[in-house]
Design a protein around this motif. Structure first.
Motif: not given
Length: 346
Positions: A36-50
């Motif tokens: 909740p409240g994340c940006t796309y950038w934060e979510f991208n890094e949180w799930i470790e997308m490549d």
């Protein structure tokens, strides 16, 4: 390895340190449900997308000509009337080339316009050299089909072959230089996103694909490589009737390998794994939307185990993480990927 290095290794059919994860679009509602409240950038890094991209289709929503706000209709820069819906790609409704003579007066968008590379500098500043910067581009099917109307465009392949070639040339006069500008601005991976098939077969015969679509696809692949990018060819559906032709264009990756369309990852790995990187194969229909979490875990594990050996595999959904994907199922896929992704010195 960095995310960029492991994506490149996989696209070169080498063994990276771990199986990369690649996704072009993750719906905002799925992200917010999980972080909740994340940006796309934060979510991208949180799930470790490549990879990292615009997290949308190749169509922007903030610079369009609204023609019916109540119905969500707008005219895009190609002159195609589209309808906003729940997903990132607005559906084409009506094209401007209603008669072949209309093409004589038609002007495609300007590939040198500022909006072509808008947003890429931000991606480059954040992630160049770290993650694979990706964009969705077009090849020789979607844009001419949308200008004419898909059904009519397919009929034209039989009734007006000369006109079809001319229409494709007009669209490629934008698509190729625009794509090359994006690459020169810092894009690492181009995803050519035109779909050629449904779950049963290709939308046109293999003969018509070879005559009309394949030459333009080949030119796009060559142009991307010449500009310095890798190419993933995305097409939904059962493409077994044309898969050899697609791979022979020199693409680096093939996506999304839709399992419900008969794209069996084990057979694809055995037959084509030495020629192209396989990208995808996790069903974003029933599996990620309705299946029990344990089924998601099992299918994801089995997919990785079949496609991972020897490298040349990138995990991805069979299209996108769209609005109907259950957040718990998406995380089950991610957690299973984290558990089985490492090569451990293979």
């Amino acid at each position: 390895m960095t995310s960029l290095e492991r994506v490149i290794a996989a696209l070169q059919r080498r063994v990276p340190d771990r199986v990369p994860y690649f996704e072009c679009v993750i719906d905002e509602r799925v992200m917010q449900a999980l972080l909740p409240g994340c940006t796309y950038w934060e979510f991208n890094e949180w799930i470790e997308m490549d990879n990292v991209g615009f997290n949308r289709s190749s169509w922007r929503r903030d610079n369009v000509e609204i023609i019916d706000e109540k119905r969500g209709l707008f005219r895009d820069k190609w002159g195609v009337i589209r309808a906003f819906g729940p997903e990132s790609t607005p559906a084409p409704v009506e094209g401007p080339i209603k008669h072949p003579d209309d093409l004589k007066r038609y002007q495609p968008p300007d590939p040198n316009a500022p909006d072509v590379i808008e947003g890429i500098p931000e991606l480059v500043a954040r992630y160049k050299g770290k993650k694979a910067i990706s964009v969705i581009c077009r090849d020789a099917f979607f844009n001419p089909a949308f200008l004419r109307g898909t059904t009519q465009f397919l009929i034209d392949m039989i009734e007006r072959p000369k006109f079809v070639h001319e229409l494709i040339e007009v669209t490629l006069s934008y698509d190729i230089p625009a794509m090359q500008r994006m690459i020169k601005a810092g894009v690492d991976v181009v995803v050519l996103g035109d779909d050629y098939a449904d779950k049963n077969s290709t939308l046109m015969s293999p003969r018509h694909f070879k005559e009309f679509i394949l030459p333009g696809l080949k030119r796009c692949v060559d142009a991307a490589h010449e500009a310095g990018a890798y190419v993933i060819k995305h097409t939904d559906g059962n493409i077994m009737g044309i898969i050899d032709m697609i791979i022979e264009t020199g693409i680096d990756g093939l996506n999304p390998l839709e399992p419900v369309a008969g794209m069996d990852i084990g057979l694809l790995k055995e037959k084509y794994g030495d020629r192209v990187c396989l990208v995808g194969n996790i069903d974003c229909g029933y599996l990620l939307c309705q299946a029990p979490v344990e089924e998601v875990r099992r299918v994801t594990r089995e997919t990785i185990q079949k496609a991972k050996p020897g490298g040349g595999f990138i995990l991805s959904s069979s299209n996108s993480i769209h609005s109907s994907v259950r957040p718990a199922n998406f995380m089950a896929m991610i957690e299973t990927w984290r558990q089985y992704r490492d090569y451990n010195g293979e």
